[in-house]
Design a protein around this motif. Structure first.
Motif, PDB file in Angstrom:
ATOM      1  N   ARG A 253       0.825  -1.207   0.000  1.00  0.00           N
ATOM      2  CA  ARG A 253       0.000   0.000   0.000  1.00  0.00           C
ATOM      3  C   ARG A 253       0.858   1.255   0.000  1.00  0.00           C
ATOM      4  N   GLU A 257       0.801   4.177  -2.916  1.00  0.00           N
ATOM      5  CA  GLU A 257       0.600   5.589  -2.630  1.00  0.00           C
ATOM      6  C   GLU A 257       1.784   6.424  -3.109  1.00  0.00           C
ATOM      7  N   SER A 260       1.908   7.604  -6.757  1.00  0.00           N
ATOM      8  CA  SER A 260       1.080   8.733  -7.187  1.00  0.00           C
ATOM      9  C   SER A 260       1.910   9.994  -7.328  1.00  0.00           C
ATOM     10  N   SER A 324      -8.618   6.525  -3.554  1.00  0.00           N
ATOM     11  CA  SER A 324      -7.933   5.967  -4.721  1.00  0.00           C
ATOM     12  C   SER A 324      -7.982   6.875  -5.934  1.00  0.00           C
ATOM     13  N   ARG A 326      -6.462   9.468  -6.285  1.00  0.00           N
ATOM     14  CA  ARG A 326      -5.147  10.079  -6.477  1.00  0.00           C
ATOM     15  C   ARG A 326      -4.305   9.370  -7.539  1.00  0.00           C
TER      16      ARG A 326
END
Length: 624
Positions: A253, A257, A260, A324, A326
């Motif tokens: 995860r 992230e 992005s 999500s 992003r």
């Protein structure tokens, strides 16, 4: 605005819950930190007993020790109304109440532990009155004063948030693309003269979200480990502890992230004294999630089309919300459909928008004066956490149903009908793989958890003749035109939505029984509304029959299978014309449904359990 009067909005999500309030000092709308530095908390709960329900991170901790009481996404279970867990039957509203209670307790600390004067609860656009009632009942159980609770759909709340800084004139249209940890919801709204919004089209997919991307990354990690570190790969597949899996999921995860904002990210797989660092690029990640992104974009385009939006210039903005949203590739792909906009923290847009709406439309409710309800020891909010999705998502493809596939479906059906057929006669058989999805066409998210309850006449809103023409089904010589027409006339038109191809034929070893075998892709768009009630398999099989004795079937099953008699349940509609029962045996959970007005019977062994099967029949409007 005084300190004693304050507004609280709670966005109870599938994976995470967010909240917003009016600041006690100046009355401005602000998101609330529900745990440490996190603005969201997990929606997960852990049931020790009906009176002892833990929430958030504490629920996750208890699940590590004993997963039997863990409910990762109580929102998905709202349509069931009752949850069987830890040898207890508890109302779904009690699990929801635990989460709401935890949020209220955290928020109340910012207001001298006084109760909120108004509470706004958001919900999916497609939720029925019965599902919304579970939410409001949960607020009552959580101690919210009577008369202070209102509800608002999630896309409307998001629209109110975005419109506070973007002037809209009556008739302006905007779209909301809300993708969270577990679900995707798309809605098109039109501004009204009084400042409200009307939803002109909405749809959703419960199989697309941040967890989907996590699962795709997890499979990539497993493939890399098999190539680079086979011993570690084997350890994860056979020996790794729950904590070791969680640590890997957390690293995945974090990498997702990071991608992005960065072109590369590192995932660390560490377990059993072994360790491997894997480098992944944004380009690789985007390739992995491309099938899910394709489906998300296609669902959005279709929702816009249903709202009669044929040009990107017809909408003022396509607003992206949810954690999500992003993901850069999502924003890039959606630009062709409209002017993409994002503001602030997408995870809290819905809750903040609900407060904005409440301030614009002051309530006539009397402000609550009661003190904050006493909080159970186990109910408290914790830091955000995402549950991993293990189901596999593939790109939908159109296929023709082969004779071998039809034979396989027939064989599978006979295994589950052995005792039932002995109790009732079958005049005609219609086998359709996955017809159930289409019955809910035009609805929205959440899975069995987010469907709209309707009457059987209401669900039959699609022109059946047009749908059959679109499918252009094949017909074997053994089936007459009259038999084909009888099948076409018996199946609700809406049930034909989502089928890829069909063929009329007889059963391999019973030429007197005929039907239509249709291929259905469970991972395709517009098929998400009842997925949570089905087993996670690509081969979804449904049977449509005519003139079947469902009462005799139920009695015959009880008689032939006394050892599982307690695991079957018969439900009858209010007018007595529609009945359904579900049973569990060695072949799985089987649903039988019949509408006596036209003789149509539905059977399927593709359900997870009895509750899911019967909830499915209710949610798609087959039962009231």
């Amino acid at each position: 605005m005084t300190q004693s009067f304050w507004i609280l909005a709670i966005d109870f999500g599938t994976s995470n819950t967010a909240a917003a309030h009016t600041n006690p000092l100046h009355g401005h709308v602000e998101a609330i930190n529900l745990s440490a530095d996190y603005r969201t908390m997990p929606s997960s709960v852990y049931v020790t007993s009906p009176d002892n329900i833990a929430t958030g991170n504490r629920a996750l901790e208890l699940a590590e020790e004993d997963p039997s009481g863990f409910i990762p996404s109580p929102k998905r279970l709202v349509p069931r109304h009752t949850i069987h867990i830890k040898n207890h039957d508890i109302p779904a509203s009690h699990a929801v109440a635990a989460v709401l209670h935890s949020v209220i307790a955290t928020a109340a600390k910012l207001h001298d532990n006084t109760a909120p004067s108004r509470v706004i609860l958001t919900h999916p656009e497609a939720w029925s009155d019965r599902e919304i009632a579970v939410l409001t009942d949960a607020a009552r159980i959580a101690g919210v004063a009577q008369g202070t609770v209102t509800t608002l759909s999630e896309p409307k709340a998001a629209a109110h948030y975005y419109s506070q800084n973007n002037h809209l004139t009556p008739g302006d249209t905007l779209a909301i693309f809300d993708i969270g940890g577990g679900t995707l919801d798309v809605a098109v709204l039109t501004a009204q003269p009084d400042g409200s919004f009307t939803v002109t089209a909405a749809d959703g997919d419960n199989s697309i979200g941040g967890k989907t991307f996590d699962a795709m990354l997890r499979r990539w990690v497993e493939e890399q480990l098999e190539s680079d570190n086979p011993d570690l790969a084997e350890y994860f597949s056979s020996t790794a502890t729950h904590s070791e899996h969680q640590e890997l999921d957390y690293s995945i995860r974090r990498a997702k992230e990071a991608l992005s904002d960065s072109s590369t990210a590192t995932i660390t797989a560490r377990a059993g004294g072994m360790s491997e660092r894997l480098l992944i690029t944004r380009e690789e990640f985007e390739g992995l999630i491309a099938p899910a992104v394709d489906r998300a974009v296609a669902l959005t385009a279709e929702t816009l089309r249903r709202a009669k939006i044929t040009s990107p210039h017809q909408i003022t903005h396509l607003y992206l919300t949810g954690g999500s949203s992003r993901v850069p590739i999502l924003q890039e792909r959606l630009k062709d459909l409209g002017r993409v906009g994002t503001l602030d923290d997408p995870k809290t847009v819905v809750s903040q928008g609900a407060v904005v709406h409440a301030k614009r439309a002051p309530s006539t409710h009397t402000p609550a004066t009661q003190s904050h309800p006493v909080q159970p020891e186990q109910v408290r909010s914790q830091q955000a956490h995402s549950q991993q999705v293990h189901s596999q998502h593939v790109q939908p493809q159109s296929k023709q149903v082969t004779r071998e596939q039809r034979s396989s479906i027939s064989t599978s059906a006979k295994k589950n009908r052995t005792s039932i057929i002995a109790a009732g006669s079958i005049v005609a058989l219609v086998v359709v793989g996955g017809l159930a999805w289409g019955i809910m066409s035009g609805g929205s998210t959440t899975t069995s958890s987010t469907s709209t309850t309707a009457s059987p006449t209401a669900v039959n809103t699609v022109d059946a003749a047009e749908q059959w023409d679109r499918l252009d089904p094949q017909k074997q010589a053994t089936v007459t035109d009259e038999e084909v027409q009888r099948v076409k006339d018996s199946v609700p038109g809406a049930a034909l939505e989502g089928l890829e191809s069909c063929a009329f034929d007889t059963v391999e070893d019973r030429p007197d029984v005929f039907g239509a075998w249709c291929h259905f892709d469970p991972n395709g768009r517009d098929r998400s509304l009842v997925k949570s009630g089905l087993k996670p398999e690509d081969d979804i099989q449904f049977l449509f029959e005519l003139d079947y004795d469902i009462d005799g079937s139920h009695q015959g099953y009880e008689s032939a299978n006394p050892q599982v008699a307690a695991l079957s349940e018969l439900r009858v509609s209010k007018d007595g014309t529609r009945k359904a029962f579900a049973v569990e045996d060695e072949n799985g959970t089987f649903l039988n449904y019949q509408d006596s007005t036209n003789g149509m019977t539905i059977g399927s062994n593709s359900f997870k359990d009895i509750d899911s099967a019967l909830a499915w029949a209710e949610n798609i409007g087959l039962l009231d």
